[in-house]
Scaffold this motif. Structure first.
Motif, PDB file in Angstrom:
ATOM      1  N   LEU A   1      36.777 -38.277  49.291  1.00  0.00           N
ATOM      2  CA  LEU A   1      37.499 -39.540  49.393  1.00  0.00           C
ATOM      3  C   LEU A   1      38.821 -39.443  48.643  1.00  0.00           C
ATOM      4  N   PRO A   2      39.870 -39.979  49.215  1.00  0.00           N
ATOM      5  CA  PRO A   2      41.171 -39.939  48.529  1.00  0.00           C
ATOM      6  C   PRO A   2      41.144 -40.806  47.269  1.00  0.00           C
ATOM      7  N   THR A   3      41.473 -40.227  46.129  1.00  0.00           N
ATOM      8  CA  THR A   3      41.570 -40.966  44.869  1.00  0.00           C
ATOM      9  C   THR A   3      42.826 -40.521  44.125  1.00  0.00           C
ATOM     10  N   ASP A   4      43.251 -41.359  43.223  1.00  0.00           N
ATOM     11  CA  ASP A   4      44.444 -41.039  42.435  1.00  0.00           C
ATOM     12  C   ASP A   4      44.109 -40.272  41.162  1.00  0.00           C
ATOM     13  N   SER A   5      42.821 -40.166  40.837  1.00  0.00           N
ATOM     14  CA  SER A   5      42.431 -39.536  39.581  1.00  0.00           C
ATOM     15  C   SER A   5      42.321 -38.028  39.735  1.00  0.00           C
ATOM     16  N   SER A   6      42.839 -37.329  38.752  1.00  0.00           N
ATOM     17  CA  SER A   6      42.692 -35.868  38.717  1.00  0.00           C
ATOM     18  C   SER A   6      41.486 -35.451  37.899  1.00  0.00           C
ATOM     19  N   ASP A   7      40.781 -36.443  37.274  1.00  0.00           N
ATOM     20  CA  ASP A   7      39.643 -36.130  36.426  1.00  0.00           C
ATOM     21  C   ASP A   7      38.362 -35.933  37.213  1.00  0.00           C
ATOM     22  N   TYR A   8      38.289 -36.508  38.377  1.00  0.00           N
ATOM     23  CA  TYR A   8      37.059 -36.418  39.165  1.00  0.00           C
ATOM     24  C   TYR A   8      37.399 -36.559  40.642  1.00  0.00           C
ATOM     25  N   GLN A   9      36.435 -36.231  41.456  1.00  0.00           N
ATOM     26  CA  GLN A   9      36.544 -36.416  42.903  1.00  0.00           C
ATOM     27  C   GLN A   9      35.318 -37.172  43.378  1.00  0.00           C
ATOM     28  N   LEU A  10      35.523 -38.091  44.285  1.00  0.00           N
ATOM     29  CA  LEU A  10      34.418 -38.808  44.902  1.00  0.00           C
ATOM     30  C   LEU A  10      34.115 -38.145  46.243  1.00  0.00           C
ATOM     31  N   VAL A  11      32.831 -37.789  46.441  1.00  0.00           N
ATOM     32  CA  VAL A  11      32.439 -37.058  47.647  1.00  0.00           C
ATOM     33  C   VAL A  11      31.273 -37.782  48.295  1.00  0.00           C
ATOM     34  N   LEU A  12      31.415 -38.023  49.593  1.00  0.00           N
ATOM     35  CA  LEU A  12      30.323 -38.579  50.388  1.00  0.00           C
ATOM     36  C   LEU A  12      29.647 -37.436  51.133  1.00  0.00           C
ATOM     37  N   SER A  13      28.326 -37.327  50.974  1.00  0.00           N
ATOM     38  CA  SER A  13      27.563 -36.258  51.610  1.00  0.00           C
ATOM     39  C   SER A  13      26.575 -36.872  52.584  1.00  0.00           C
ATOM     40  N   LEU A  14      26.616 -36.416  53.840  1.00  0.00           N
ATOM     41  CA  LEU A  14      25.718 -36.916  54.873  1.00  0.00           C
ATOM     42  C   LEU A  14      25.059 -35.737  55.578  1.00  0.00           C
ATOM     43  N   PRO A  15      23.818 -35.896  56.026  1.00  0.00           N
ATOM     44  CA  PRO A  15      23.163 -34.802  56.774  1.00  0.00           C
ATOM     45  C   PRO A  15      23.800 -34.630  58.140  1.00  0.00           C
ATOM     46  N   ARG A  16      23.816 -33.388  58.623  1.00  0.00           N
ATOM     47  CA  ARG A  16      24.348 -33.117  59.959  1.00  0.00           C
ATOM     48  C   ARG A  16      23.354 -33.579  61.011  1.00  0.00           C
ATOM     49  N   ALA A  17      23.874 -33.723  62.206  1.00  0.00           N
ATOM     50  CA  ALA A  17      23.035 -34.178  63.315  1.00  0.00           C
ATOM     51  C   ALA A  17      21.911 -33.183  63.565  1.00  0.00           C
ATOM     52  N   GLU A  18      20.776 -33.697  63.907  1.00  0.00           N
ATOM     53  CA  GLU A  18      19.642 -32.837  64.213  1.00  0.00           C
ATOM     54  C   GLU A  18      19.763 -32.291  65.623  1.00  0.00           C
ATOM     55  N   ALA A  19      18.852 -31.364  65.950  1.00  0.00           N
ATOM     56  CA  ALA A  19      18.880 -30.734  67.274  1.00  0.00           C
ATOM     57  C   ALA A  19      18.749 -31.760  68.389  1.00  0.00           C
ATOM     58  N   LYS A  20      18.035 -32.862  68.107  1.00  0.00           N
ATOM     59  CA  LYS A  20      17.840 -33.866  69.162  1.00  0.00           C
ATOM     60  C   LYS A  20      19.158 -34.532  69.555  1.00  0.00           C
TER      61      LYS A  20
END
Length: 539
Positions: free
Chosen positions: A226-245
């Motif tokens: 995620l875009p943030t102005d802080s250089s001290d940390y990064q915000l990351v969104l983690s989602l599972p990839r689509a399944e074979a179905k």
């Protein structure tokens, strides 16, 4: 082996066999292409969904962090620095004012108080170092594995004050997708702390760190910074990839379209094969019905404009008067093996129609076009020898034209053409310049004459890239002591340019269009009849 190959070829030439083969190949190819297309579409959809989730999450996190920061700023700006009823009242006012602040705390190292007298939240123990320490604010993250939503999920500190937001508030604010995780990446990208969701293996295998707003795809998950102005940390969104179905669902939608296209391809091949088969049958019937005619394109001396010979051309006129172009039926006859019958027909008809005029004019000749089949097989020499004996015509009066593209195996073609030349026939290379001939190539072939293609004659006198090709061919031919015939002459200036280059012979509509046998004999004899007139001479 030869019998098997022939049987296989015959089976594949059947319309239904070709149609089924085309359908199966088309279906296989389309399905093979559908798999990466489906994967690409699913991944694109995942990326779009990830971007939407990320933007929405970032917007809500900004609201949450703004409230936490404002609450801290309000507490630091008020003068109280002692735990007592007034301080607790101040802490409660801040928690009431900002809905994302679950607990407000004062801690100066010796005394601690909170807006919650019972201290229900799980706050970091006194003296614990912050997980992130910025120039103004300090950040503590607590374990997301605790089941109680009232426990603190995130704590910010400034000065002697800290504020926390509960796990429930954080979940409501972020609205994390199922099986997703919100991570705070610290230590210059080396460590990821989960705020919500499960902890993740860190760092990812490759492609980290990305630019803000970009998605990194691993084997099992998709990571969005995620875009943030802080250089001290990064915000990351983690989602599972689509399944074979998900891929199978995408393929399921593409399957009917692929099969429909494959069936259409099969139907098209069936139609074309039947049409081709039908036209091949028509060729055989046209020979029996006498629908093929021979026309003679005169070859003239450019200096005297007198006829020195002719090129025999086959034409197909149907019973209803319509014509089928040689560009259509000649390739078909070559592919079906019927071209040899057409060559024999032209030879027979030429000697039947022009035998008397050839006997009366020994210097006159007629050139016959040979296909690759005629060149590569020895039969043509026997056929022409028998016909020449019947009509008492000299071998030198029948020349043979071959194209560069018609000589599949140059060594075999050289031997066959040399055998014809040894019997007295002249060998002409037709449409010279459009194939792959070179000086070294020509030196290996028994050739008497080059015929320059009409395309190069048309370019004479123009400032075009191909305007210098014809003079180059002429000089090359003269260096090899070969005659030159220019094809497709339509203008007098072309004659003058060719004569200036030393060309003696030419053919084209400037002199005559293709003539029937009666017309050609009249041009040669001046109207005198040398034999009985045939029924098809002037048709």
């Amino acid at each position: 082996m030869r019998t098997f190959t022939k049987s296989l070829r015959n089976a594949l030439y059947r319309p239904w066999s070709l149609a089924i083969l085309a359908t199966l190949l088309s279906a296989s190819l389309l399905l093979a292409l559908s798999v990466p297309i489906a994967m690409h579409q699913v991944q694109m959809r995942e990326r779009e969904q990830m971007s939407v989730h990320g933007e929405r999450l970032l917007e809500r996190l900004e609201q949450l962090f703004n409230q936490l920061r404002k609450g801290l700023d309000d507490l630091n700006n008020q003068p109280l620095r002692d735990c007592g009823p007034l301080m607790i009242d101040q802490l409660q006012q801040v928690s009431f004012q900002y809905r994302f602040i679950y607990e407000a705390i004062f801690y100066d190292g010796s005394q601690i108080c909170s807006n919650w007298p019972a201290r229900l939240s799980l706050t970091p123990s006194p003296g614990r170092e912050p997980d992130i320490k910025g120039p103004v604010y300090r950040y503590w993250l607590t374990s997301p594995n605790e089941p109680d939503d009232n426990l603190a999920g995130l704590m910010l500190g400034r000065g002697d004050f800290e504020v926390t937001t509960s796990r429930g508030h954080l979940s409501d604010a972020v609205d994390l997708p199922p099986d997703g995780s919100l991570l705070v990446v610290v230590d210059e990208g080396k460590r990821a702390l989960p705020v919500l969701g499960q902890a993740q293996d860190w760092p990812p295998s490759a492609g980290w760190p990305p630019d803000d707003g970009e998605v990194v795809v691993t084997d099992y998950r998709m990571l969005y910074r995620l875009p943030t102005d802080s250089s001290d940390y990064q915000l990351v969104l983690s989602l599972p990839r689509a399944e074979a179905k998900a891929y199978l669902a995408e393929l399921w939608w593409m399957l009917p379209g692929s099969l429909l296209i494959a069936l259409c391809m099969g139907a098209l091949v069936l139609h074309l094969a039947r049409q081709r088969q039908s036209l091949g049958g028509e060729l055989q019937g046209a020979l029996r019905r006498g629908e093929f005619k021979v026309r003679y394109q005169p070859i003239v001396d450019l200096n005297t404009r007198q006829f020195v010979g002719a090129e025999a051309l086959i034409r197909w006129r149907h019973a209803d008067g319509t014509m089928t172009s040689p560009e259509l039926f000649i390739p078909l006859a070559e592919s079906t093996g019927q071209i040899c019958q057409l060559t024999d027909f032209v030879l027979v008809r030429t000697l039947e129609q022009l035998g008397p005029v050839l006997r009366a004019n020994p210097q006159l000749y007629v050139s016959i076009n040979l296909s690759a089949c005629d060149v590569m097989e020895p039969r043509i020499g026997k056929v022409v020898a028998r016909l020449l004996a019947i009509h008492e015509v000299a071998a030198s009066q029948i020349a043979f034209e071959v194209t560069e593209r018609g000589m599949i195996d140059v060594e075999v073609a050289r031997l066959k053409l040399q055998a014809l030349r040894d019997k007295g026939h002249s060998i002409l290379i037709d449409d010279f310049g459009t194939g792959y001939s070179s000086l070294a190539y020509l030196q290996t072939l028994p050739v008497d004459c080059l015929k320059i293609d009409k395309a190069f004659i048309d370019a004479l006198g123009y400032d075009a890239a191909s305007s210098g090709v014809a003079p180059h061919i002429i000089r090359m031919a003269h260096a090899l002591n070969l005659k030159v015939i220019a094809e497709g002459i339509e203008h007098d200036y072309q004659v003058e340019l060719l004569r200036s280059e030393g060309v003696v012979y030419g053919q084209g509509w400037l002199f005559e269009k293709p003539l029937n046998a009666h017309q050609f004999r009249e041009r040669i004899t001046g109207g005198r009849r040398l034999g009985p007139r045939r029924a098809d001479d002037d048709v």
